[in-house]
Design a protein around this motif. Structure first.
Motif, PDB file in Angstrom:
ATOM      1  N   UNK A   1       0.832  -1.204   0.000  1.00  0.00           N
ATOM      2  CA  UNK A   1       0.000   0.000   0.000  1.00  0.00           C
ATOM      3  C   UNK A   1       0.862   1.249   0.000  1.00  0.00           C
ATOM      4  N   UNK A   2       1.927   1.228   0.813  1.00  0.00           N
ATOM      5  CA  UNK A   2       2.822   2.390   0.873  1.00  0.00           C
ATOM      6  C   UNK A   2       3.427   2.667  -0.495  1.00  0.00           C
ATOM      7  N   UNK A   3       3.827   1.586  -1.173  1.00  0.00           N
ATOM      8  CA  UNK A   3       4.436   1.769  -2.485  1.00  0.00           C
ATOM      9  C   UNK A   3       3.414   2.233  -3.510  1.00  0.00           C
ATOM     10  N   UNK A   4       2.149   1.839  -3.313  1.00  0.00           N
ATOM     11  CA  UNK A   4       1.129   2.194  -4.309  1.00  0.00           C
ATOM     12  C   UNK A   4       0.900   3.701  -4.360  1.00  0.00           C
ATOM     13  N   UNK A   5       1.153   4.404  -3.241  1.00  0.00           N
ATOM     14  CA  UNK A   5       0.897   5.859  -3.227  1.00  0.00           C
ATOM     15  C   UNK A   5       1.811   6.593  -4.219  1.00  0.00           C
ATOM     16  N   UNK A   6       3.148   6.513  -4.061  1.00  0.00           N
ATOM     17  CA  UNK A   6       3.991   7.231  -5.034  1.00  0.00           C
ATOM     18  C   UNK A   6       3.819   6.727  -6.457  1.00  0.00           C
ATOM     19  N   UNK A   7       3.589   5.407  -6.615  1.00  0.00           N
ATOM     20  CA  UNK A   7       3.487   4.862  -7.975  1.00  0.00           C
ATOM     21  C   UNK A   7       2.233   5.378  -8.671  1.00  0.00           C
ATOM     22  N   UNK A   8       1.110   5.481  -7.903  1.00  0.00           N
ATOM     23  CA  UNK A   8      -0.113   5.998  -8.531  1.00  0.00           C
ATOM     24  C   UNK A   8       0.036   7.460  -8.901  1.00  0.00           C
ATOM     25  N   UNK A   9       0.748   8.215  -8.050  1.00  0.00           N
ATOM     26  CA  UNK A   9       0.962   9.625  -8.376  1.00  0.00           C
ATOM     27  C   UNK A   9       1.874   9.739  -9.597  1.00  0.00           C
ATOM     28  N   UNK A  10       2.850   8.818  -9.664  1.00  0.00           N
ATOM     29  CA  UNK A  10       3.918   8.961 -10.655  1.00  0.00           C
ATOM     30  C   UNK A  10       3.388   9.025 -12.075  1.00  0.00           C
ATOM     31  N   UNK A  11       2.439   8.137 -12.414  1.00  0.00           N
ATOM     32  CA  UNK A  11       2.064   8.051 -13.823  1.00  0.00           C
ATOM     33  C   UNK A  11       1.077   9.127 -14.242  1.00  0.00           C
ATOM     34  N   UNK A  12       0.798  10.072 -13.358  1.00  0.00           N
ATOM     35  CA  UNK A  12      -0.065  11.186 -13.735  1.00  0.00           C
ATOM     36  C   UNK A  12       0.737  12.428 -14.083  1.00  0.00           C
ATOM     37  N   UNK A  13       2.050  12.383 -13.842  1.00  0.00           N
ATOM     38  CA  UNK A  13       2.831  13.612 -13.963  1.00  0.00           C
ATOM     39  C   UNK A  13       3.954  13.496 -14.967  1.00  0.00           C
ATOM     40  N   UNK A  14       4.314  14.602 -15.609  1.00  0.00           N
ATOM     41  CA  UNK A  14       5.549  14.621 -16.382  1.00  0.00           C
ATOM     42  C   UNK A  14       6.759  14.821 -15.455  1.00  0.00           C
ATOM     43  N   UNK A  15       7.830  15.325 -15.983  1.00  0.00           N
ATOM     44  CA  UNK A  15       9.093  15.333 -15.246  1.00  0.00           C
ATOM     45  C   UNK A  15       9.502  16.752 -14.887  1.00  0.00           C
ATOM     46  N   UNK A  16      10.095  16.908 -13.701  1.00  0.00           N
ATOM     47  CA  UNK A  16      10.666  18.207 -13.330  1.00  0.00           C
ATOM     48  C   UNK A  16      12.050  18.371 -13.946  1.00  0.00           C
ATOM     49  N   UNK A  17      12.505  19.612 -14.001  1.00  0.00           N
ATOM     50  CA  UNK A  17      13.906  19.819 -14.344  1.00  0.00           C
ATOM     51  C   UNK A  17      14.738  19.630 -13.077  1.00  0.00           C
ATOM     52  N   UNK A  18      16.061  19.467 -13.256  1.00  0.00           N
ATOM     53  CA  UNK A  18      16.913  19.165 -12.107  1.00  0.00           C
ATOM     54  C   UNK A  18      16.845  20.257 -11.059  1.00  0.00           C
ATOM     55  N   UNK A  19      16.921  21.538 -11.505  1.00  0.00           N
ATOM     56  CA  UNK A  19      16.948  22.615 -10.519  1.00  0.00           C
ATOM     57  C   UNK A  19      15.593  22.734  -9.814  1.00  0.00           C
TER      58      UNK A  19
END
Lengths: 298, 128
Positions: free
Chosen positions: A258-276
């Motif tokens: 369940x803990x892992x499901x939280x970041x993973x579910x958020x992950x596929x909704x977002x594009x990528x940040x820049x490094x800074x």
């Protein structure tokens, strides 16, 4: 504890971690598929990938450090598994403690940096530079969180931290007692997984999977194995710190998935940040939350 | 006459021995068939066939097919579209970087017979 018993535990713990880790990879890919309205890979897909990669006929090595780097990347996590208590098995967790665990979790990134360095691929070098920058970004909130938990528990011994939480029931769980630290820890954990909004060093469309660009055959297979261990280590560490570990295997596995499901579910909704942007975000919000949480704990 | 021709086809004799000796090879072979990492070299309109195959319409991930971005990681080189003489150099360069066992798949008519470019002097009519 008898040496034979300890030896069996030290062998079993990474093995279990590997199997659970493969199921976590499967869950991650299935969640991605469900979000994109696909069916997703079959149950044994992570195993197929790893066996196939290790069975390839051409194995392009770029030198000795390349080989050692991959071994370090896997070995760091395998060593970390023996310090993470699971239900019924403590391994060497009582002797190691949180600080050793924190050090061991940094070794894979450094090993990868060594291994990729010898490949001499510009994409790989950019990738590893970004990976180390990302490590710099998420390690500061992670260290604050771990310090806060250790300070509140009065010990760096993970077994004792879990035992205190289990003795007091739900009200003494870290997530109830230190909610701000738990939120900061969740963000830091998400960044340490290198998933989508913080995926600066994989970035397939930009730098061609960064560190993995020159990896083929068993080297890539080694990195796939490393990913299984990485998912397992991060989620189990979070469960041990904030969710009271597990009394039985059943609730332990449910909690960690369940803990892992939280970041993973958020992950596929977002594009990528820049490094800074990643650095700015990680050093602003989780650190701020962590420091306020730390003030409440003290 | 057909029989005499058939007899000339060389057949690799399977060694009869321990039936368990090939289990490991069979496992690797099975895993290879269920885990295909593709690298797409898109030169023409054939590339349009790929997005429906990847996304929710046909979902190739359920068969274990995954797109990869580097030739080192890939097993299959997809060439979708015409191949000109200059492109061919890059195709061969990419192919040589892949680890064996490796395969090449030409998609659409351009790679098979030149397609709509069959009159062009610059394209290879047949990828083979």
């Amino acid at each position: 504890m008898a040496p034979i018993e300890l030896l069996i535990e030290l062998t079993l713990m990474p093995l279990i971690a590997f199997i659970v880790g493969m199921m976590m990879v499967l869950m991650m890919r299935r969640i991605a598929a469900k979000i994109q309205r696909r069916i997703g890979p079959p149950f044994f897909q992570p195993l197929y990938d790893i066996v196939k990669l290790h069975g390839k006929r051409t194995q392009v090595s770029h030198g000795l450090i390349h080989d050692i780097g991959i071994v370090m990347a896997m070995g760091g996590y395998i060593a970390a598994e023996t310090l993470l208590p699971v239900p019924g098995m403590n391994g060497i967790a009582e002797k190691g403690g949180l600080i050793t665990l924190l050090y061991l979790m940094m070794i894979p990134s450094l090993g990868l940096a060594l291994g990729v360095g010898q490949c001499a691929n510009p994409n790989g070098s950019i990738g590893i530079a970004r990976a180390l920058t990302a490590m710099l970004a998420y390690d500061i909130p992670l260290v604050i969180v771990i310090f806060g938990v250790a300070y509140a528990a009065g010990t760096t011994n993970l077994v004792e931290i879990i035992a205190t939480q289990q003795a007091g029931g739900f009200a003494t769980w870290g997530v109830v007692e230190m909610p701000l630290l738990a939120i900061a820890g969740l963000i830091a954990m998400h960044a340490s997984l290198g998933k989508q909004p913080f995926e600066i060093y994989i970035a397939p469309a930009e730098i061609a999977t960064g560190p993995m660009v020159e990896m083929s055959g068993k080297y890539l297979g080694g990195l796939f194995v490393m990913q299984c261990f990485q998912l397992y280590t991060t989620s189990v560490l979070y469960v041990s710190l904030f969710l009271g570990g597990g009394t039985t295997w059943f609730d332990f596995l449910i909690k960690s998935f369940l803990v892992l499901a939280i970041p993973v579910s958020i992950a596929y909704l977002f594009p990528r940040y820049r490094t800074e942007d990643l650095l700015r975000l990680m050093w602003k919000w989780p650190v701020m939350l962590g420091l306020i949480g730390l003030a409440f704990v003290m | 006459m057909v029989m005499s021709r058939l007899q000339k086809i060389p057949v690799v004799e399977e060694k009869k021995g321990n039936p368990l000796a090939r289990v490991f090879d069979d496992l690797v072979r099975f895993c290879r068939s269920r885990s295909l990492f593709i690298l797409h070299y898109c030169t023409g309109c054939g590339a349009i066939e790929l997005p429906p195959a990847m996304t929710s319409r046909f979902d190739m991930e359920r068969l274990g097919i995954q797109p990869m971005v580097s030739p080192r990681q890939a097993d299959i080189l997809l060439i979708t579209g015409y191949v000109s003489i200059k492109t061919l150099k890059r195709v061969i360069l990419t192919y040589e970087q892949m680890g064996s066992p490796k395969y090449v798949v030409g998609i659409c008519s351009c790679t098979v017979n030149g397609g709509m470019y069959w009159q062009s002097y610059a394209t290879a009519k047949k990828l083979d």
